[in-house]
Structures are given as structure tokens and as C-alpha cells.
Scaffold this motif. Structure first.
Motif, PDB file in Angstrom:
ATOM      1  N   ILE A 196      61.482  58.629  44.111  1.00 34.00           N
ATOM      2  CA  ILE A 196      61.456  58.301  45.534  1.00 34.00           C
ATOM      3  C   ILE A 196      61.817  56.834  45.700  1.00 34.00           C
ATOM      4  O   ILE A 196      61.136  55.951  45.161  1.00 34.00           O
ATOM      5  N   ILE A 202      57.911  59.755  52.729  1.00 31.12           N
ATOM      6  CA  ILE A 202      57.683  61.073  52.149  1.00 31.12           C
ATOM      7  C   ILE A 202      57.550  62.049  53.311  1.00 31.12           C
ATOM      8  O   ILE A 202      57.305  61.649  54.448  1.00 31.12           O
ATOM      9  N   GLN A 206      56.576  68.141  50.721  1.00 34.05           N
ATOM     10  CA  GLN A 206      57.174  67.587  49.506  1.00 34.05           C
ATOM     11  C   GLN A 206      56.163  67.674  48.359  1.00 34.05           C
ATOM     12  O   GLN A 206      54.975  67.413  48.528  1.00 34.05           O
TER      13      GLN A 206
END
Length: 255
Positions: A196, A202, A206
Motif C-alpha cells: 500500500i 485503504i 480490503q
């Protein structure tokens, strides 16, 4: 073209075709769209997979008489049909729902059936609720074993070697790091472990891999957008009834 609606228990070889095809049916095909609010960008939408279908077949006639419009081979004891439906419901049996002459052929669970008599004929009128079924996939995690065959647990994550966590609404990597490691400041190292680029970004649904603490990579350099966010101060102006945001002068320039 006459449609026939059938439920098939493949494991037991039991098939039930509704004796009278309902006047109509519907079956949705939908996606899960997750909305994430990102600083300085607003709301973003992300594809979160396919949503499981569900429907209710209404006013299904379970006949007590031999009507000329019954499906071929249909019986005239409504309680036999009802008993089979209730067995599948009580047993959590996965059955296939098929509609002849259409692409509808899917695994479902019967959530419930409600029935009634309403016209003095002893026929039953049933509403049958279906929910699409998909077998869960269980991840297999490697476990290091000692001589006494007990799994080695990592004290930081509380799990064997690594764990997976699905992001829920309102969660952040900072909060996830604090929950698993006891230190929210490890968010950037956890982000790096999951590829990431920005720990502030986020999305719901996920899947985050939680490695043991000693396997976390070094903290990467923060991207410009994150550095600007970290250097931005906010204050609430009570008179104007609005928030004012300002970039700290000493950190306003980034390469």
C-alpha cells in the motif's frame, strides 16, 4: 412458453418442482460498491465484488385439488410440498434453484417459508425466500511447530506467523496497527508489507495481511500527499461556523 421452477438437493437426489409456476419471479445481479472519503479528493467508489442475490417467490400455490394447470406429475397434497421445504430450511441444506428455459441455475439456501389458506379450497399459498449461497474459502496459514507439536505464537500479533484482517467501515491502518501490534505508528510499515503506497488510503472490504512484528519491513518514505496531510493543521472557526485548514509554513515545500 411454460416455465417450471425446481429445487434440487443434489447430495440427496431429491427434486421438488413447484406444482404451479408463480405469476412472476425476479433475481438480481448486483455489485458491491464501496465508497471511501479521501482527504482533498472527496468521495471515491471502488468495486467490492459481486453481491449475493436474494428473492422471494410469492403466492406459490400448493394445491389440494387436481387442477388442469398443474405442472406435469404434480401431487395434490400441499403438506408434502411444505414438509420438504421446511426440512431444507431446518437443515440449512444447499439446493439448486432452476427456472426452465432460462439461465437461472444457482445454489441457494431457503431462508424461510410462510403459508396460508385463503379461499376455502384447502390449497396453501406460500411465500418462499431464497438467498444465494457461495461456499466460503478458508485460507490455510502456515504454522511453525515445536517439538511438543504446539503452534508457535507471535506475541505481537497473537497468531501463527501471520493473520489476515478485512477492513470494515471507519477503520484505518493506524487503528489496525494499534489493535494488532499495540502501536498505531507501525501503520506505514504495515502498509509497506501489503504493498500500500499511502497508509491513509485503504478501503472497506480490503484484506490486510498482518505479519509478525519482526517480519514487518522498514518504514518507507511517505508520499508527498501524506507528508502534506501530516503538515496540515485544522482549526474550527466558531464565528464563521467552518473549519479552516492551513499548511505549516516550515513544511510547506516538498521536493
Amino acid at each position: 412458453m411454460q416455465r417450471y421452477i425446481t429445487f434440487l438437493d443434489e447430495s440427496a437426489g431429491v427434486e421438488l418442482t413447484l406444482p404451479v409456476t408463480p405469476a412472476g419471479y425476479e433475481w438480481p445481479h448486483e455489485a458491491v460498491i464501496q465508497q471511501v472519503t479521501v482527504d482533498q479528493m472527496g468521495d471515491l467508489n471502488f468495486f467490492g465484488g459481486r453481491r449475493m442475490g436474494s428473492t422471494t417467490l410469492r403466492d406459490c400455490i400448493l394445491p389440494a385439488q387436481a387442477y388442469p394447470f398443474l405442472s406435469p406429475g404434480a401431487g395434490t397434497d400441499p403438506w408434502v410440498y411444505l414438509e420438504q421445504l421446511e426440512r431444507w430450511i431446518d437443515g440449512g441444506t444447499v439446493v439448486r434453484w432452476l427456472v426452465s428455459g432460462t439461465p437461472v441455475n444457482t445454489a441457494v439456501l431457503l431462508e424461510g417459508v410462510s403459508y396460508r389458506e385463503q379461499d376455502g379450497t384447502n390449497d396453501l399459498y406460500a411465500d418462499i425466500t431464497l438467498r444465494q449461497y457461495q461456499a466460503p474459502e478458508t485460507p490455510v496459514l502456515p504454522v511453525q511447530m515445536q517439538a511438543d507439536a504446539q503452534p508457535v505464537r507471535d506475541s505481537a500479533t497473537g497468531t501463527s506467523t501471520e493473520k489476515r484482517h478485512t477492513v470494515s467501515a471507519g477503520e484505518t491502518l493506524w487503528g489496525i496497527s494499534r489493535a494488532f501490534y499495540g502501536d498505531g505508528a507501525l501503520a506505514w510499515r504495515l502498509a509497506a508489507a501489503n504493498g500500500i503506497a499511502n497508509a491513509n488510503l485503504i478501503r472497506v472490504g480490503q484484506v490486510i495481511t498482518i505479519p509478525p512484528l519482526d517480519q514487518l519491513p522498514a518504514e518507507p518514505e511517505h508520499p508527498a500527499s501524506a507528508r502534506i496531510s501530516d503538515a496540515t493543521t485544522a482549526r474550527y472557526d466558531a464565528d464563521a461556523r467552518r473549519w479552516a485548514m492551513q499548511l505549516k509554513k516550515e513544511e510547506a515545500y516538498y521536493e
